[in-house]
Design a protein around this motif. Structure first.
Motif, PDB file in Angstrom:
ATOM      1  N   UNK A 121       0.847  -1.196   0.000  1.00 16.16           N
ATOM      2  CA  UNK A 121       0.000   0.000   0.000  1.00 16.16           C
ATOM      3  C   UNK A 121       0.877   1.238   0.000  1.00 16.16           C
ATOM      4  N   UNK A 122       0.543   2.220  -0.853  1.00 20.07           N
ATOM      5  CA  UNK A 122       1.260   3.495  -0.889  1.00 20.07           C
ATOM      6  C   UNK A 122       0.439   4.534  -0.150  1.00 20.07           C
ATOM      7  N   UNK A 123       1.013   5.091   0.902  1.00 16.02           N
ATOM      8  CA  UNK A 123       0.282   6.083   1.686  1.00 16.02           C
ATOM      9  C   UNK A 123       0.217   7.390   0.920  1.00 16.02           C
ATOM     10  N   UNK A 124      -0.817   8.200   1.144  1.00 15.04           N
ATOM     11  CA  UNK A 124      -0.919   9.494   0.477  1.00 15.04           C
ATOM     12  C   UNK A 124       0.165  10.438   0.957  1.00 15.04           C
ATOM     13  N   UNK A 125       0.399  11.474   0.178  1.00  8.42           N
ATOM     14  CA  UNK A 125       1.453  12.433   0.528  1.00  8.42           C
ATOM     15  C   UNK A 125       1.182  13.054   1.881  1.00  8.42           C
ATOM     16  N   UNK A 126       2.228  13.173   2.681  1.00  7.19           N
ATOM     17  CA  UNK A 126       2.060  13.728   4.022  1.00  7.19           C
ATOM     18  C   UNK A 126       2.697  15.105   4.159  1.00  7.19           C
ATOM     19  N   UNK A 127       3.043  15.730   3.060  1.00  6.78           N
ATOM     20  CA  UNK A 127       3.625  17.075   3.143  1.00  6.78           C
ATOM     21  C   UNK A 127       5.118  17.060   2.934  1.00  6.78           C
ATOM     22  N   UNK A 150      -5.072  -7.169   4.030  1.00  6.00           N
ATOM     23  CA  UNK A 150      -5.634  -6.528   5.219  1.00  6.00           C
ATOM     24  C   UNK A 150      -4.536  -6.127   6.196  1.00  6.00           C
ATOM     25  N   UNK A 151      -3.561  -7.033   6.407  1.00  6.51           N
ATOM     26  CA  UNK A 151      -2.454  -6.717   7.313  1.00  6.51           C
ATOM     27  C   UNK A 151      -1.594  -5.599   6.750  1.00  6.51           C
ATOM     28  N   UNK A 152      -1.290  -5.664   5.467  1.00  6.18           N
ATOM     29  CA  UNK A 152      -0.462  -4.627   4.837  1.00  6.18           C
ATOM     30  C   UNK A 152      -1.129  -3.257   4.958  1.00  6.18           C
ATOM     31  N   UNK A 153      -2.433  -3.211   4.749  1.00  7.42           N
ATOM     32  CA  UNK A 153      -3.159  -1.939   4.865  1.00  7.42           C
ATOM     33  C   UNK A 153      -3.091  -1.393   6.293  1.00  7.42           C
ATOM     34  N   UNK A 154      -3.238  -2.286   7.267  1.00  8.06           N
ATOM     35  CA  UNK A 154      -3.184  -1.852   8.662  1.00  8.06           C
ATOM     36  C   UNK A 154      -1.789  -1.339   9.036  1.00  8.06           C
ATOM     37  N   UNK A 155      -0.750  -1.994   8.543  1.00 12.34           N
ATOM     38  CA  UNK A 155       0.611  -1.545   8.831  1.00 12.34           C
ATOM     39  C   UNK A 155       0.872  -0.182   8.199  1.00 12.34           C
ATOM     40  N   UNK A 156       0.403   0.002   6.979  1.00 15.14           N
ATOM     41  CA  UNK A 156       0.589   1.287   6.297  1.00 15.14           C
ATOM     42  C   UNK A 156      -0.148   2.410   7.023  1.00 15.14           C
ATOM     43  N   UNK A 157      -1.360   2.116   7.454  1.00 15.97           N
ATOM     44  CA  UNK A 157      -2.146   3.123   8.168  1.00 15.97           C
ATOM     45  C   UNK A 157      -1.488   3.493   9.497  1.00 15.97           C
ATOM     46  N   UNK A 158      -0.971   2.484  10.195  1.00 14.20           N
ATOM     47  CA  UNK A 158      -0.311   2.743  11.479  1.00 14.20           C
ATOM     48  C   UNK A 158       0.933   3.615  11.285  1.00 14.20           C
ATOM     49  N   UNK A 181       2.743  -6.605  15.961  1.00 20.42           N
ATOM     50  CA  UNK A 181       2.488  -7.420  17.149  1.00 20.42           C
ATOM     51  C   UNK A 181       0.991  -7.686  17.302  1.00 20.42           C
ATOM     52  N   UNK A 182       0.173  -6.643  17.138  1.00 18.41           N
ATOM     53  CA  UNK A 182      -1.283  -6.796  17.272  1.00 18.41           C
ATOM     54  C   UNK A 182      -1.843  -7.751  16.222  1.00 18.41           C
ATOM     55  N   UNK A 183      -1.402  -7.592  14.987  1.00 16.34           N
ATOM     56  CA  UNK A 183      -1.906  -8.444  13.904  1.00 16.34           C
ATOM     57  C   UNK A 183      -1.507  -9.893  14.120  1.00 16.34           C
ATOM     58  N   UNK A 184      -0.290 -10.098  14.628  1.00 20.06           N
ATOM     59  CA  UNK A 184       0.160 -11.478  14.873  1.00 20.06           C
ATOM     60  C   UNK A 184      -0.671 -12.134  15.961  1.00 20.06           C
ATOM     61  N   UNK A 185      -0.981 -11.406  17.027  1.00 16.64           N
ATOM     62  CA  UNK A 185      -1.800 -11.950  18.111  1.00 16.64           C
ATOM     63  C   UNK A 185      -3.220 -12.238  17.630  1.00 16.64           C
ATOM     64  N   UNK A 186      -3.768 -11.330  16.822  1.00 19.18           N
ATOM     65  CA  UNK A 186      -5.110 -11.535  16.279  1.00 19.18           C
ATOM     66  C   UNK A 186      -5.152 -12.765  15.399  1.00 19.18           C
ATOM     67  N   UNK A 187      -4.108 -12.955  14.593  1.00 17.50           N
ATOM     68  CA  UNK A 187      -4.039 -14.122  13.713  1.00 17.50           C
ATOM     69  C   UNK A 187      -3.966 -15.411  14.512  1.00 17.50           C
ATOM     70  N   UNK A 188      -3.169 -15.402  15.600  1.00 16.38           N
ATOM     71  CA  UNK A 188      -3.045 -16.592  16.450  1.00 16.38           C
ATOM     72  C   UNK A 188      -4.370 -16.943  17.096  1.00 16.38           C
ATOM     73  N   UNK A 189      -5.085 -15.921  17.586  1.00 17.86           N
ATOM     74  CA  UNK A 189      -6.386 -16.149  18.214  1.00 17.86           C
ATOM     75  C   UNK A 189      -7.381 -16.707  17.213  1.00 17.86           C
ATOM     76  N   UNK A 190      -7.388 -16.153  16.002  1.00 19.87           N
ATOM     77  CA  UNK A 190      -8.310 -16.619  14.963  1.00 19.87           C
ATOM     78  C   UNK A 190      -8.013 -18.063  14.585  1.00 19.87           C
ATOM     79  N   UNK A 191      -6.728 -18.403  14.510  1.00 18.30           N
ATOM     80  CA  UNK A 191      -6.347 -19.776  14.169  1.00 18.30           C
ATOM     81  C   UNK A 191      -6.814 -20.744  15.247  1.00 18.30           C
ATOM     82  N   UNK A 192      -6.675 -20.332  16.522  1.00 19.64           N
ATOM     83  CA  UNK A 192      -7.107 -21.197  17.624  1.00 19.64           C
ATOM     84  C   UNK A 192      -8.613 -21.431  17.575  1.00 19.64           C
TER      85      UNK A 192
END
Length: 253
Positions: free
Chosen positions: A1-7, A131-139, A163-174
């Motif tokens: 994902x390419x983030x928009x220009x930030x100035x 989905x993960x890539x988008x969340x990392x870019x937004x963060x 870290x958050x995405x990895x924990x969410x993925x582990x929980x979903x897998x369980x």
């Protein structure tokens, strides 16, 4: 994902870089140098955007790898200097490094206002999903929207999201594994019930005969004794009746 220009990149770090570069001082190829360029195993910062926060960011990179197994590389340039789309360019750069599995590259072109997150193709599904890539870019983008872009905060925010995405993925897998196990148990129970019904129908609902070696109850022993006694009496009756029938037959002859 390419983030928009930030100035623009008019912060103190870049000013120091220009002034340091003009005085012609030489620098080492790794770590912090007088020219303001930082090159380490995981960080390439030609603009000195991280400034005095290099150690803090380096520690965050190490902690992220230790906690999630994800390898993070940070690349800060004035421009990507290519006609390729930023995402394509960053992906090519990352793959040219022959990265380890689960490697994430944060590439920033400060003068162009481009921020790109790229994930190596040999990563786990949870990490390379869009989905993960988008969340990392937004963060990573959020701290740069402040009046003074927080470059170190951008990097650490992206790593926190890893870290958050990895924990969410582990929980979903369980949860998925639990559902599969429960479904398998239910299928087995249904099969057992069906087999029991079929067996009962085929046997006509009759109870299985008692094994011959099992001891008989008092009632059963009494019933059997009475049956034997009745059979004996009937046999004796037949024996006594036979001579009479014979004499009767001769008399009629």
């Amino acid at each position: 994902m390419t983030a928009p220009a930030y100035g623009d990149n008019s912060d103190g770090g870049s000013t120091d870089t220009n002034s340091s570069s003009n005085d012609g001082s030489s620098s080492d190829s790794s770590g912090n140098s007088d020219s303001g360029v930082t090159i380490t195993e995981n960080i390439t910062d030609t603009q000195n955007l991280l400034g005095s926060h290099v150690s803090e960011v380096s520690d965050a990179v190490a902690n992220t790898e230790r906690e999630t197994g994800v390898h993070v590389h940070l690349l800060y340039l004035p421009t990507f200097g290519t006609k390729l789309a930023p995402q394509k360019w960053a992906k090519n750069v990352l793959e040219s490094m022959e990265p380890k599995p689960n490697t994430v590259l944060l590439a920033v072109a400060s003068n162009d206002g481009n921020l790109v997150v790229a994930v190596s193709s040999n990563s786990d599904e949870w990490l390379k999903s869009q989905d993960t890539v988008d969340k990392l870019s937004e963060a990573a983008q959020q701290p740069l929207m402040e009046s003074t872009p927080n470059w170190a905060g951008s990097a650490t925010a992206m790593m926190d999201q890893i870290v958050k995405s990895q924990k969410t993925s582990t929980s979903s897998s369980s949860v998925r594994i639990g559902i599969i196990v429960m479904a398998a148990v239910l299928v087995v129970l249904v099969i057992v019930v069906v087999l029991m019904v079929v067996i009962r129908v085929r046997s006509g609902g009759k109870k299985p005969r008692r094994a011959s070696k099992e001891p008989l109850s008092r009632r059963e022993r009494k019933a059997r004794k009475q049956a034997r006694e009745q059979a004996r009496k009937e046999l004796q009756g037949d024996i006594q009746e036979t001579p009479r029938r014979t004499r009767h037959s001769r008399k009629h002859e």
